[in-house]
Enzyme design. Sequence first.
Site, PDB file in Angstrom:
ATOM      1  N   GLN A  57      -2.081  16.197   1.596  1.00 49.50           N
ATOM      2  CA  GLN A  57      -0.913  15.865   2.425  1.00 49.50           C
ATOM      3  C   GLN A  57      -0.080  14.719   1.838  1.00 49.50           C
ATOM      4  OE1 GLN A  57      -2.417  15.137   6.437  1.00 49.50           O
ATOM      5  NE2 GLN A  57      -3.399  17.140   6.509  1.00 49.50           N
ATOM      6  N   HIS A  60      -3.350  12.500   6.564  1.00 50.39           N
ATOM      7  CA  HIS A  60      -2.823  11.622   7.610  1.00 50.39           C
ATOM      8  C   HIS A  60      -2.138  10.365   7.085  1.00 50.39           C
ATOM      9  CE1 HIS A  60      -6.062  13.634  10.334  1.00 50.39           C
ATOM     10  NE2 HIS A  60      -5.241  14.502   9.763  1.00 50.39           N
ATOM     11  N   GLU A  72       0.727  15.756  20.531  1.00 48.51           N
ATOM     12  CA  GLU A  72       1.292  14.934  21.607  1.00 48.51           C
ATOM     13  C   GLU A  72       2.727  14.516  21.345  1.00 48.51           C
ATOM     14  OE1 GLU A  72      -1.167  11.449  21.937  1.00 48.51           O
ATOM     15  OE2 GLU A  72      -2.913  12.591  22.661  1.00 48.51           O
ATOM     16  N   TYR A 121      -2.644   4.222  22.233  1.00 49.47           N
ATOM     17  CA  TYR A 121      -2.449   5.649  22.527  1.00 49.47           C
ATOM     18  C   TYR A 121      -3.755   6.452  22.488  1.00 49.47           C
ATOM     19  CZ  TYR A 121       2.229   4.431  23.314  1.00 49.47           C
ATOM     20  OH  TYR A 121       3.315   3.840  23.899  1.00 49.47           O
ATOM     21  N   TYR A 178     -11.275  20.519  14.103  1.00 48.28           N
ATOM     22  CA  TYR A 178     -10.817  21.802  13.567  1.00 48.28           C
ATOM     23  C   TYR A 178     -11.960  22.808  13.483  1.00 48.28           C
ATOM     24  CZ  TYR A 178      -6.353  19.703  12.265  1.00 48.28           C
ATOM     25  OH  TYR A 178      -5.141  19.093  12.301  1.00 48.28           O
TER      26      TYR A 178
END
Length: 460
Positions: free
Chosen positions: A182, A242, A334, A344, A355
Amino acid sequence: MHLKSIGSIGAWLFALAATGICGKTWAAGSAEQMYQSFCASCHGPDMSGGLAPPLANGQWKYGKTDEEIAQVIKKGIPKVGMPAWEKSLSDADIRALIILIRERVAQGAEKKAAKPQTSTITAAGYSFALEKIAEAPGELWSMDFLADGRIISTQKDGKLWVFDKGQRTEIKGIPQVWSKSQGGLLEVQQHTSGWIYLTFSHPDKKGAMTKVVRGKIDGDRWVDEQTIFAADSKFYTDSGVHFGSRLVFQDDYVFFSIGERGQQELAQDLSYPNGKIHRLHLDGRIPADNPFVKDAKALPSIWSYGHRNPQGLALQSGTGLLWDAEHGPRGGDEINLIIKGANYGWPVITYGMNYSGTPITNLTHKEGMEQPKHYWVPSIAVSEIDFYTGERFPNWRGHLLVGSLAKEQLRLVRVDGDKVVGDELLFQGRGRIRDVADGPDGYPYVVIAGEIFRLVPTSK
Ligand code: HEC
């Protein structure tokens, strides 16, 4: 017959192993395994029913909320032969099963709704078409509009492009990026001062970490680069996931997100930049009124925490409120309203599971932790969000355009002040939507894989 008895022996062995190893509560394995071992014999291997009614048709005799379904699974319905599972499954296991059931219901509905692709789309009060504006040779991650109307866009593997009416120029001399999984060249945004901000996965000996720089463009050269945010080298890791990496400006501040880099618990640790939204002055200085500047153990750039992977950030026109979109685990994407200093909740509370289908927790709420304003179970794989302010789709004004990767959707999430009041599908199945943008020409823009499109109404 034969298959069935193998199935039930399997379930029996499984149940035995589970109770044998852990004492009373079985707590390993995925939701799929649990379903096949404990539920499939009655509700059917694909949830379409058998001895017991289907679970995937979206019809609920005993209540349709998560709480009601959890209650049925825990306590059973002895009269009709639905066993009680509270002795063999933990609350987190049951939560994972509910997410799995929700996924199957959604898959059924999607199959029914699948229509042949046409060039004109009708949704949320308009007919519109996708008009291609630009194309790159690789996967684009982010786009913005330069003051002169041209489009600037990052290609994830480390190229920066400027598009001028179909013409493409590569900007040379940008920083080297860590292009793996990523990671790569991520966000680009131009501030009204002319500075162009980039975020990217910055490489060092140990791996990479999200970094923020700003610079300017001179012809086809990246010049005058300054570092705005660089994490201490002790925070670099070779995890490929991430990076977060959206960025918005407000007054003299820049907000940007960093995901937890695959280390969930760090989202709750204020001494790490992971899983946080940060706030700095435009030149990188720490604002004196940041929430944790007086906490010696905390990083002073932190604005909010407990985030998983915020890949969307947007400022609401009118209210100036900051919203984020958070790419959740499996189930539990979200939309959050970001408040100074707030937590949060990831990974202590979540609407999702791993997953692999193994449970994370049954907790979706906790005191001292914010609830999302909106969430998706099953996940859409939410990416960037932006408030639409244009004139071309007047009914969409003031609402959030929301991109999705895995589900390939563009959604319109209707927002009223600080509340989410609606969620509509605009289109799906055209490819992974990485970025959405409110165009200065009044059109919504979307980045789909290596292409940029705008939505153009074909009717009033
Ligand atoms: C021995 C058979 C059997 C097994 C095993 C079983 N169920 Fe059931 N289940 C039933 C029956 C029978 C009903 C109720 C049918 C009715 O009243 O229409 C039911 C009802 C339900 C309902 C309520 C559906 C509704 O319409 O509201 C849920 C949810 C459910 N089961 C989930 C599960 C899950 C999850 C498992 C596995 C952990 C499981 N069941 C295992 C027989 C079974």
